[in-house]
Design an enzyme around this catalytic site. Structure first.
Site, short mmCIF file in Angstrom:
data_model
loop_
_atom_site.label_atom_id
_atom_site.label_comp_id
_atom_site.label_asym_id
_atom_site.label_seq_id
_atom_site.Cartn_x
_atom_site.Cartn_y
_atom_site.Cartn_z
N PHE A 1 47.62 32.71 38.20
CA PHE A 1 46.16 32.85 38.21
C PHE A 1 45.71 34.23 37.74
O PHE A 1 44.56 34.40 37.32
CB PHE A 1 45.60 32.54 39.60
N LYS A 2 46.60 35.21 37.82
CA LYS A 2 46.19 36.58 37.50
C LYS A 2 45.77 36.73 36.04
O LYS A 2 45.00 37.63 35.70
CB LYS A 2 47.30 37.54 37.87
#
Ligand SMILES: *Cc1c(COP(=O)(O)O)cnc(C)c1O
Length: 467
Positions: A111-112
């Site tokens: 998700f980063k």
């Protein structure tokens, strides 16, 4: 928009300023001076927007004064037009109640990427305006590092030094960092834990020997711009599930409290969030803090969810500041005491402010594996262990929440990032998506560094500015 430090002793800055500064000069974290709020009608009008358009709509109040609406929209289209899924963050249904929000369709499969791809563009834009260069120093327990490196590799005005705990990131995670052979990328393998690496990074920001010669920037989730970008997918998913009329709850696999704090921000902005479930592994400082107000660090236990193997959670300070009445001087005092004793008790205001929205649950490894097995049996979904911790927490607290309330678990990594743990739990070995290419066939570049602060600092000082 103006931003203030949680410790009250740093100058207020605009969005451009906080993006480039990262940590505040008083050791605090920047938060908006006040929360922008959308009306129900404004939220309803967001239905059906494509992700890049929604992102620009949600983030506009935070960047006001630093980017025009057109500049922001152009950046969002560049960044989010390039993900591996047209919806950017698709929702997948597991059963009548449970959903997975897939946040792993970026270049490094976690998700980063969603925030860091944006941050890279923001750096480029603001540095060009100022005709400056930036030296990024970061610490990673795995996913931040690769996502940050992919976000800045090849940029003209930015170089990056990424510290990771040697031997404590998965091979896929390591290779996603070390196979980027751009001259502005430096990988440092530290003989120590993630917390050691993070402490070194924090110290460099207050070390005059470093800040006197380098313009330092941060990519860890202490950087406000990252949290801001993460607010968007709470809106995207809630709108799909019926917001603003229908409430939603989220279970968030949590380490540094960045991702789940973005959910808190979404709620402050008017999104109808019933509950935010903080999901931890056995490194459960947040579960203890939210349950009993006892925020005390203990040693880190390595688990199959390394991105959540933390001792303390940097972004928790943002919640304590906001929920506790925004008293910077008191916060500075509380954090000073915590830094000495590694323990603190939440004030009543902090505990009450937190419990209004947050709940928490903790997963033992066997419970994580069981959640992964359930996702596969119930819906044919192969999930990564971090997502497994989140799904365990969602299931554990489902009964305590209003009937019919949709429960969204944030799927924070692609299962192929943690193939061994996935195979042990489900018997299936997930394959890397074709778009990441020949990761295991590529050459690596990294240096091994002793675990003390001076070793890291001296390496950065000795190699910065030569790219
Ligand atoms: C970073 C990370 C987390 C933890 O997120 P925080 O914002 O630090 O709480 C959870 N899962 C994965 C896969 C991650 O990479």
């Amino acid at each position: 928009m103006r931003y203030v430090s949680t410790r009250g002793g740093a100058p207020a800055l605009d969005f451009e300023g906080v993006t480039l500064a990262g940590l505040a000069s008083d050791g605090g974290l920047y938060v908006p001076a006040e929360w922008p709020r959308f009306s129900e009608a404004e939220i309803r009008a967001m239905r059906g927007l494509a992700y890049p358009d929604l992102a620009a709509r949600v983030m506009a109040p935070f960047v006001a004064g630093s980017l025009t609406d057109d500049e922001l929209l152009a950046i969002c289209h560049t960044v989010y037009g390039d993900f591996g899924h047209a919806a950017v963050t698709p929702l997948v249904q597991v059963d009548a109640r449970h959903w997975l929000l897939e946040l792993f369709h970026g270049p490094t499969l976690a998700f980063k990427d969603i925030a860091l791809q944006l941050l890279g563009r923001l750096f480029e834009t603001f540095l060009a305006r100022r005709d400056q260069r930036l030296t990024i120093v970061g610490a990673t327990s795995g996913d931040t590092g690769s996502a940050a490196i992919h976000a800045v590799a090849g940029l003209d005005r930015v170089e990056i030094f990424m510290l990771h705990p040697e031997g404590r990131v998965s091979e896929v995670q390591r290779r996603q960092m070390t196979t980027v052979l751009s001259p502005n990328v430096h990988n440092l393998a530290i003989d120590g834990s993630f917390d050691d690496a993070q402490a070194h990074v924090k110290r460099m920001f207050t070390d005059a020997d470093v800040t006197g010669v380098l313009n330092l920037g941060a990519v860890n989730s202490i950087n406000w711009a990252r949290l801001m970008a993460q607010v968007v997918y709470y809106f995207a998913s809630a709108l799909q599930l019926g917001a603003p009329e229908r409430a939603v709850a989220y279970a968030v696999p949590t380490g540094n409290f960045g991702d789940v704090f973005a959910g808190y921000v979404a709620a402050k902005m008017g999104l109808n969030i019933e509950r935010l479930i903080v999901a931890t592994n056995v490194n459960d400082i947040l579960h203890r803090a939210l349950g009993s107000g006892d925020y005390s660090a203990s040693g880190v236990t390595p688990t199959i969810t390394p991105s959540m193997d933390i001792q303390v959670s940097s972004n928790f300070e943002r919640l304590l500041f906001d929920a506790g009445g925004r008293d910077g001087a008191a916060m500075a005092e509380q954090m000073r005491a915590f830094e000495t004793s590694k323990a603190m008790q939440l004030t009543n205001a902090q505990a009450q402010g937190a419990s209004a929205l947050f709940a928490s649950a903790r997963a033992e490894q066997v419970e994580t594996a069981r959640a992964m097995q359930w996702a596969y049996r119930a819906a044919g979904q192969v999930i990564d262990p971090h997502t497994g911790v989140g799904l365990h927490a969602a299931k554990a607290l489902a009964e305590a929440l209003p009937e019919g309330l949709p429960l969204v678990t944030l799927a924070t990594a692609h299962p192929a990032k943690f193939p061994d743990a996935v195979e042990r739990a489900t018997g299936l070995r997930p394959a890397l998506p074709a778009r990441v290419g020949d990761l295991f066939g590529r050459a690596e570049s990294l240096v091994a560094i002793p675990g003390d602060y001076a070793a890291s600092r001296d390496y950065v000082l000795g190699h910065a500015g030569r790219t």
